[in-house]
Write an enzyme that holds these catalytic residues in place. Structure first.
Site, PDB file in Angstrom:
ATOM      1  N   TYR A 139       0.852  -1.114  -0.077  1.00  0.00           N
ATOM      2  CA  TYR A 139       0.036   0.028  -0.003  1.00  0.00           C
ATOM      3  C   TYR A 139       0.831   1.325  -0.096  1.00  0.00           C
ATOM      4  O   TYR A 139       2.036   1.366   0.653  1.00  0.00           O
ATOM      5  CB  TYR A 139      -0.774  -0.094   1.220  1.00  0.00           C
ATOM      6  CG  TYR A 139      -2.013   0.870   0.925  1.00  0.00           C
ATOM      7  CD1 TYR A 139      -3.249   0.498   0.280  1.00  0.00           C
ATOM      8  CD2 TYR A 139      -2.312   2.202   2.011  1.00  0.00           C
ATOM      9  CE1 TYR A 139      -4.252   1.329   0.124  1.00  0.00           C
ATOM     10  CE2 TYR A 139      -3.476   2.687   1.788  1.00  0.00           C
ATOM     11  CZ  TYR A 139      -4.521   2.392   0.956  1.00  0.00           C
ATOM     12  OH  TYR A 139      -5.563   3.156   0.929  1.00  0.00           O
ATOM     13  N   ASN A 238     -20.782  -4.657  -4.938  1.00  0.00           N
ATOM     14  CA  ASN A 238     -21.052  -5.412  -3.830  1.00  0.00           C
ATOM     15  C   ASN A 238     -20.042  -5.262  -2.798  1.00  0.00           C
ATOM     16  O   ASN A 238     -20.398  -5.600  -1.648  1.00  0.00           O
ATOM     17  CB  ASN A 238     -21.318  -7.033  -4.031  1.00  0.00           C
ATOM     18  CG  ASN A 238     -19.834  -7.483  -4.615  1.00  0.00           C
ATOM     19  OD1 ASN A 238     -19.336  -7.153  -5.586  1.00  0.00           O
ATOM     20  ND2 ASN A 238     -19.166  -8.454  -3.870  1.00  0.00           N
ATOM     21  N   ARG A 261     -19.071  -9.570 -10.352  1.00  0.00           N
ATOM     22  CA  ARG A 261     -18.825 -10.554 -11.144  1.00  0.00           C
ATOM     23  C   ARG A 261     -19.670 -11.688 -10.904  1.00  0.00           C
ATOM     24  O   ARG A 261     -20.414 -11.770 -10.009  1.00  0.00           O
ATOM     25  CB  ARG A 261     -17.415 -11.237 -10.781  1.00  0.00           C
ATOM     26  CG  ARG A 261     -16.356 -10.122 -10.848  1.00  0.00           C
ATOM     27  CD  ARG A 261     -15.048 -10.604 -10.302  1.00  0.00           C
ATOM     28  NE  ARG A 261     -15.043 -10.268  -8.705  1.00  0.00           N
ATOM     29  CZ  ARG A 261     -13.971 -10.756  -7.998  1.00  0.00           C
ATOM     30  NH1 ARG A 261     -12.913 -11.478  -8.280  1.00  0.00           N
ATOM     31  NH2 ARG A 261     -14.229 -10.519  -6.515  1.00  0.00           N
ATOM     32  N   ASP A 262     -19.737 -12.597 -12.018  1.00  0.00           N
ATOM     33  CA  ASP A 262     -20.539 -13.638 -11.875  1.00  0.00           C
ATOM     34  C   ASP A 262     -19.947 -14.769 -10.881  1.00  0.00           C
ATOM     35  O   ASP A 262     -18.787 -14.828 -10.623  1.00  0.00           O
ATOM     36  CB  ASP A 262     -20.680 -14.464 -13.099  1.00  0.00           C
ATOM     37  CG  ASP A 262     -21.874 -15.395 -13.485  1.00  0.00           C
ATOM     38  OD1 ASP A 262     -22.731 -15.325 -12.614  1.00  0.00           O
ATOM     39  OD2 ASP A 262     -22.017 -16.130 -14.581  1.00  0.00           O
ATOM     40  N   ARG A 263     -21.118 -15.154 -10.270  1.00  0.00           N
ATOM     41  CA  ARG A 263     -20.776 -16.034  -9.099  1.00  0.00           C
ATOM     42  C   ARG A 263     -22.067 -17.193  -8.732  1.00  0.00           C
ATOM     43  O   ARG A 263     -22.950 -16.869  -9.241  1.00  0.00           O
ATOM     44  CB  ARG A 263     -20.503 -15.264  -7.897  1.00  0.00           C
ATOM     45  CG  ARG A 263     -21.928 -14.616  -7.526  1.00  0.00           C
ATOM     46  CD  ARG A 263     -21.487 -13.551  -6.270  1.00  0.00           C
ATOM     47  NE  ARG A 263     -20.555 -12.468  -7.160  1.00  0.00           N
ATOM     48  CZ  ARG A 263     -19.831 -11.651  -6.535  1.00  0.00           C
ATOM     49  NH1 ARG A 263     -19.582 -11.927  -4.932  1.00  0.00           N
ATOM     50  NH2 ARG A 263     -19.113 -10.976  -6.921  1.00  0.00           N
ATOM     51  N   TYR A 330     -10.748   4.357  -8.127  1.00  0.00           N
ATOM     52  CA  TYR A 330     -10.344   4.396  -6.626  1.00  0.00           C
ATOM     53  C   TYR A 330      -9.911   3.070  -6.210  1.00  0.00           C
ATOM     54  O   TYR A 330      -9.498   2.901  -4.822  1.00  0.00           O
ATOM     55  CB  TYR A 330     -11.569   4.808  -5.912  1.00  0.00           C
ATOM     56  CG  TYR A 330     -12.780   3.944  -5.752  1.00  0.00           C
ATOM     57  CD1 TYR A 330     -12.888   2.834  -4.616  1.00  0.00           C
ATOM     58  CD2 TYR A 330     -13.592   3.988  -6.850  1.00  0.00           C
ATOM     59  CE1 TYR A 330     -13.885   2.161  -4.531  1.00  0.00           C
ATOM     60  CE2 TYR A 330     -14.773   2.959  -6.717  1.00  0.00           C
ATOM     61  CZ  TYR A 330     -14.975   1.928  -5.516  1.00  0.00           C
ATOM     62  OH  TYR A 330     -16.002   1.299  -5.622  1.00  0.00           O
ATOM     63  N   MET A 333      -8.742  -3.964  -7.871  1.00  0.00           N
ATOM     64  CA  MET A 333      -8.719  -5.450  -7.273  1.00  0.00           C
ATOM     65  C   MET A 333      -8.244  -6.407  -8.308  1.00  0.00           C
ATOM     66  O   MET A 333      -7.748  -7.349  -7.644  1.00  0.00           O
ATOM     67  CB  MET A 333     -10.120  -5.666  -7.087  1.00  0.00           C
ATOM     68  CG  MET A 333     -10.836  -4.930  -5.934  1.00  0.00           C
ATOM     69  SD  MET A 333     -12.547  -5.146  -5.425  1.00  0.00           S
ATOM     70  CE  MET A 333     -12.428  -6.859  -4.918  1.00  0.00           C
ATOM     71  N   LYS A 415     -18.631  -8.031   4.962  1.00  0.00           N
ATOM     72  CA  LYS A 415     -17.412  -7.458   5.746  1.00  0.00           C
ATOM     73  C   LYS A 415     -17.106  -8.041   6.911  1.00  0.00           C
ATOM     74  O   LYS A 415     -17.910  -8.136   7.974  1.00  0.00           O
ATOM     75  CB  LYS A 415     -17.555  -5.880   5.741  1.00  0.00           C
ATOM     76  CG  LYS A 415     -16.160  -5.179   6.068  1.00  0.00           C
ATOM     77  CD  LYS A 415     -16.321  -3.696   5.983  1.00  0.00           C
ATOM     78  CE  LYS A 415     -16.444  -3.219   4.802  1.00  0.00           C
ATOM     79  NZ  LYS A 415     -15.249  -3.537   3.936  1.00  0.00           N
TER      80      LYS A 415
END
Length: 420
Positions: A139, A238, A261-263, A330, A333, A415
């Site tokens: 980071y 999400n 994303r597909d899941r 921002y 991932m 979370k």
């Protein structure tokens, strides 16, 4: 001879002796007559006491000079918690690496409370992607080692230094900046590193307030002048930021197109995002399909795109942006670069911007009015039920390893919140 006399006496009869009665004449007592004695009354002459004349005493007035009271400064009450006697615990890492390998639960030392310091008992703290990156050493902002993990959370003030004026015992506080180290039970921090928040909001909302909702609020407010009826498109819908974007936009009358994303549990995820206020939820694969045109029959093309992924997802999302629209990145991932066709710049004049909440706070350190306005707006949304905490899994501090591992798994929409 004596024996003969005894025999004579044994057989002799002795006649009874009669004693004549003696008559005692009665005694007559003559009564004694006592003549009464008359005592003449005693007359006591009255005593006349002459009146006493008291001469008036004249008292001269005494002039008392005014007394000047100097103000006495009373220091704030220092309320100590029962937990203050036990050493605090914290999740400490002494080197960078994978969180499961380098993070340890250890006793921490609490420094002496300074005049401008605040002693805080932490209540809850989330695990965010930035926290993981800081532990890994990737980071842009890294804390000096050894360091306590965590950049976000909420705590309760236990005691304050004598120069602290804005906080008192019992207040709730959140970090004013990144790098505070919130994964601990207690800590002593300078007053300027804390922000007061109302204690009448849910603790999970307060614990997750300083990063994701603030990021969502600023991106919706600072890059495009959005009005009710306008639309926004975002990926990673999400995520914590994505859920906050949906709710804040909905409260402002702004429509959202949300990319995920597909899941395997896609229907459940779509249902949950729609319940938050999402207008449309699509997968990354759907961005390239003709069905997207049906969405824009009822929803205007977005003027703002929010990117947290990078790579192909960003390129496909950018195709649906209005001419002269803005895409704000921002997060990354996917760990892939943002790829933009040249035609998007030449023929549609799109703008690419970046946003980092930590940098915004640094830029506005002298503008606490903007910070206060933002925090007040978010807390009002929370009170009205228009902004809720993201889907959370509450984990005791002792189970931190499971929480760290869960936070790094793919397709996780909940979370991890450490209860302190």
């Amino acid at each position: 001879m004596q024996l003969a006399a005894a025999r004579v006496l044994r057989g002799a009869r002795i006649p009874p002796v009669r004693i004549p009665p003696v008559r005692i004449p009665p005694v007559r007592v003559s009564p004694v007559r006592v003549s009464p004695v008359r005592v003449p009354p005693v007359r006591i002459p009255p005593v006349r006491v002459p009146p006493v004349r008291v001469s008036p005493v004249r008292v001269s007035p005494v002039r008392v000079p005014p007394v000047q009271f100097h103000p006495v400064r009373i220091p704030p009450v220092r309320a100590r918690s029962a937990t203050a006697a036990t050493p605090p615990l914290g999740l400490l890492y002494e080197r960078h690496g994978e969180p499961a390998a380098v993070v340890q639960l250890k006793d921490l030392e609490v420094p002496k409370l300074g005049d401008s310091d605040v002693h805080v008992k932490m209540l809850a703290a989330p695990i965010n992607p930035a926290d993981i990156n800081m532990i890994q050493g990737t980071y842009p902002l890294l804390s000096p080692l050894p360091a306590v993990g965590g950049n976000e959370g909420v705590g309760e003030v236990l005691e304050v230094g004598r120069r602290v004026t804005a906080l008192k015992p019992g207040d709730w506080v959140i970090p004013a900046n990144a790098g505070l180290g919130t994964w601990r039970t207690r800590g002593v921090f300078p007053e300027e590193m804390l922000l007061k928040v109302p204690s009448d909001i849910p603790v999970l909302c307060a614990a997750t307030l300083s990063v994701n909702p603030c990021t969502a609020f600023r991106m919706l407010a600072d890059f495009e002048s959005l009005a009710p009826g306008d639309s926004v498109i975002q990926n990673a819908a999400n995520s914590g930021v994505g859920q906050a974007v949906i709710q804040i936009a909905r409260a402002s009358g702004i429509k959202t197109i949300n990319v995920v994303r597909d899941r395997p549990d896609l229907p459940e995820l779509v249902e949950r995002l729609m319940a938050l206020g999402a207008d449309h939820v699509v997968t990354e694969e759907m961005l390239r399909k003709p069905e997207m045109k049906d969405i824009f029959k009822s929803t205007p093309r977005p003027r703002l795109a929010l990117n947290c992924i990078g790579g192909k997802s960003t390129t496909e999302m950018l195709r649906h942006l209005q001419p002269k629209g803005t895409m704000v990145t921002y997060g990354g991932m996917a760990k892939q670069p943002v790829m933009v066709p040249v035609s998007a710049f030449i023929f549609r004049d799109v703008r690419l911007r970046g946003f980092w909440m930590t940098q915004w706070r640094k830029d506005h350190v002298q503008d606490q009015g903007s910070v206060a306005t933002m925090m007040d707006a978010l807390c009002q949304l929370i009170r009205r039920g228009q902004l809720t905490a993201p889907a959370c899994t509450e984990v005791p501090l002792q189970d931190y390893r499971a929480a760290l591992e869960a936070s790094m798994k793919p397709f996780v929409s909940s979370k991890q919140i450490l209860l302190l």
